[in-house]
Scaffold this motif. Sequence first.
Motif, PDB file in Angstrom:
ATOM      1  N   ARG A   8     -68.000  13.461  54.881  1.00  0.00           N
ATOM      2  CA  ARG A   8     -67.439  13.788  56.184  1.00  0.00           C
ATOM      3  C   ARG A   8     -66.613  12.627  56.740  1.00  0.00           C
ATOM      4  O   ARG A   8     -65.510  12.805  57.236  1.00  0.00           O
ATOM      5  CB  ARG A   8     -68.546  14.149  57.183  1.00  0.00           C
ATOM      6  N   ILE A  68     -58.728  15.346  64.341  1.00  0.00           N
ATOM      7  CA  ILE A  68     -59.772  15.326  63.317  1.00  0.00           C
ATOM      8  C   ILE A  68     -61.071  15.953  63.818  1.00  0.00           C
ATOM      9  O   ILE A  68     -61.705  16.745  63.127  1.00  0.00           O
ATOM     10  CB  ILE A  68     -60.020  13.868  62.854  1.00  0.00           C
ATOM     11  N   VAL A  69     -61.425  15.645  65.048  1.00  0.00           N
ATOM     12  CA  VAL A  69     -62.688  16.178  65.558  1.00  0.00           C
ATOM     13  C   VAL A  69     -62.569  17.686  65.804  1.00  0.00           C
ATOM     14  O   VAL A  69     -63.478  18.463  65.542  1.00  0.00           O
ATOM     15  CB  VAL A  69     -63.185  15.397  66.803  1.00  0.00           C
ATOM     16  N   HIS A  87     -62.859  19.310  62.518  1.00  0.00           N
ATOM     17  CA  HIS A  87     -64.254  19.233  62.083  1.00  0.00           C
ATOM     18  C   HIS A  87     -65.061  20.439  62.595  1.00  0.00           C
ATOM     19  O   HIS A  87     -65.782  21.086  61.842  1.00  0.00           O
ATOM     20  CB  HIS A  87     -64.823  17.907  62.597  1.00  0.00           C
ATOM     21  N   ASP A 146     -69.754   8.621  53.120  1.00  0.00           N
ATOM     22  CA  ASP A 146     -70.068  10.018  52.869  1.00  0.00           C
ATOM     23  C   ASP A 146     -68.816  10.888  53.035  1.00  0.00           C
ATOM     24  O   ASP A 146     -67.799  10.461  53.570  1.00  0.00           O
ATOM     25  CB  ASP A 146     -71.252  10.508  53.712  1.00  0.00           C
ATOM     26  N   ALA A 161     -62.636  12.711  57.329  1.00  0.00           N
ATOM     27  CA  ALA A 161     -62.119  12.455  58.665  1.00  0.00           C
ATOM     28  C   ALA A 161     -61.059  11.364  58.632  1.00  0.00           C
ATOM     29  O   ALA A 161     -60.051  11.426  59.314  1.00  0.00           O
ATOM     30  CB  ALA A 161     -63.252  12.054  59.599  1.00  0.00           C
ATOM     31  N   GLN A 162     -61.262  10.355  57.787  1.00  0.00           N
ATOM     32  CA  GLN A 162     -60.280   9.272  57.714  1.00  0.00           C
ATOM     33  C   GLN A 162     -59.051   9.701  56.915  1.00  0.00           C
ATOM     34  O   GLN A 162     -57.924   9.462  57.306  1.00  0.00           O
ATOM     35  CB  GLN A 162     -60.901   8.054  57.044  1.00  0.00           C
TER      36      GLN A 162
END
Lengths: 143, 548
Positions: free
Chosen positions: B459, B344-345, B348, B457, B463-464
């Motif tokens: 983001r 995920i990161v 991102h 929010d 991400a989840q």
Amino acid sequence: MWARVARLGRWALVGGHRAFATEVCRGGGRVTAEVIAHLERLALVDFGSREAVARLEKAIAFAERLHAVDTERVEPLESVLEDRCLYLRPDNVVEGNCVEEILQNSHRVVEEYFVAPPGMCCAKYFNSELRPEEESWWCVKAL
Amino acid sequence: MTFLFSFFSLDHCGSRLGTKTMLGRSLREVSAALKQGQITPTELCQKCLSLIKKTKFLNAYITVSEEVALKQAEESERRYKKGHSLGNLDGIPVAIKDNFSTSGIKTTCASNMLKDYIPPYNATVVQKLLDQGAILMGKTNLDEFAMGSGSTDGAFGPVKNPWSYSKQHKAKRKEKPHAESEDPDWLIAGGSSGGSAAAVSAFTCFAALGSDTGGSTRNPAAHCGVVGFKPSYGLVSRHGLIPLVNSMDVPGILTRCVDDAAIVLGVLAGHDPKDSTTVQDPFKPFTLPTLTDVSKLRVGIPKEYLVPELSREVQSLWSKAADLFESEGAKVIEVSLPHTSYSIVCYHVLCTAEVASNMARFDGLEYGHRCNIDLSTEAMYAATRREGFNDVVRGRILSGNYFLLKENYENYFVKAQKVRRLIANDFVNVFNSGVDVLLTPTTLGEAVPYKEFIKEDNRTRSAQDDIFTQAANMAGLPAVSVPVALSNQGLPVGLQLIGPAFSDQQLLTVARWFEKQIHFPVIQLQEIMDDFSSVSENEKLPSISLKQ
């Protein structure tokens, strides 16, 4: 499968928490005013609010997690198709004569040109008080 | 091992045609009905149009291309009369996510930036559908520029999940019945292709195109109880798909059953000279073989996907699905994808960086919104972009520019590309070890009410929500979400199958087998569609399938 899942549960608790925990960014996570101004200039998007800056700081803090991964001697992956030859089509004109269609989506055109306001070099472009000197010059960009 | 599945076949692709109305059929079934003259393309198109009007409150469509659709239906009708139909898709109503260019039809990306933009050309996938005689019903809603996981962040309002209004959910909903106002606590459709998923789920079309960069086709498919297929990167052309992350975007397919997804893939796949990232290997459309024996199949269960945030219900259904494969003779193996938690990161950083670059094209000069400020070109650009983009898009552009700064480039962007290789290698290693397909959840849980969803929010949400879907995009792998059962709230839950790159046919074959075992129940929307009562006979049977 049930036993398997139970076993996994304990394992993942360790790994998973790492993924969602908040983390403190290096150097406190503050973005300086200079960087903010620089980013606005590059992105041609303004932050507009303190919340937007906070959002960037959170985004940076989140990205810091990458540094937990050891990437020594790992090559960056740009495309999953890196092992294949990239196809290039022959450099021949196969389409065209669509100037009218292309121009119809622009708000401002003169003949076959897109029209832009004068002056590209205005340091404080967000500041509406500043007027470019050569007001009468309008940029045109050929299609 | 207990056997938990019933073997009645009453799913969308099942038989018993006599009891189904036209709109409740699968694509293949309605195609047969068209060929046999049981219904004409115009009649079918009108039925869909009238249902689109009835379900307007779902906000699934941004633009309904009624005139174009009726004209296309007429042409299709002429072909059928002459006996020259173009194939399985001739006369079939389809919907297209509003980030695919459609010649002469507005393409907005759910953004003020493009709210009046009319592309002068068709995306390759759109053209391919039209060439096969498909009827374009309209352009479906999404998160602005496909950035989101709820279809709640578009300029034209959120998409409502059709299951919010289903008999199944209403019967199980937690809240007190007397609180039922005009619009109850409706649920999000998932995203970003939520409009496409809702359109297919509510029977307003037989297939829809979505796009999938981090799960945007599979996530709403899971929440809306439909099949969502993300093909291998390079198999289907992106020409004309307004890009989000070029190295991960793929057109996605949403249908009511796996077989239909394979039909649509057969039409869309293949090299496109206009997209240099489509592979040149010849692609032959296939009919999915019926799998009768799964004893040679090796199914991998990635242990890292069992995260604490996973809902108990989904976890239990996942486990039962693994048991099903095992009980039918497949080898079910626990596998490890050790870099999963960094996916995920990594996404991102890569996503925001590519977004920063991609969104640079929107400057107000050549197309799209243009502000009234004429002080200087840059002032015009900046004000145009301030007015045209929402907070989410602006935020990603700024983050991306930060990660791409000279002093940050190595540290973030190149670092993320390196981590991406590790993530992709995890999959290569697992598939090289003899695993044919991975079985995972698609989402952490069922669809949540809009009011709940917007508390976080964008983001954080993305991400989840992308956690199980997004690694397949990193590695360019084909993946499909198949609806498996209803939760205790009467809401759909999907599970995902992931295969090795370019194993799309094998993946869909397994998915079809899986789908046949589980008979996901048909959504019951009688109150909306009065002529739909006949589908309701399915209502009792499926509840025995993947139940808790």
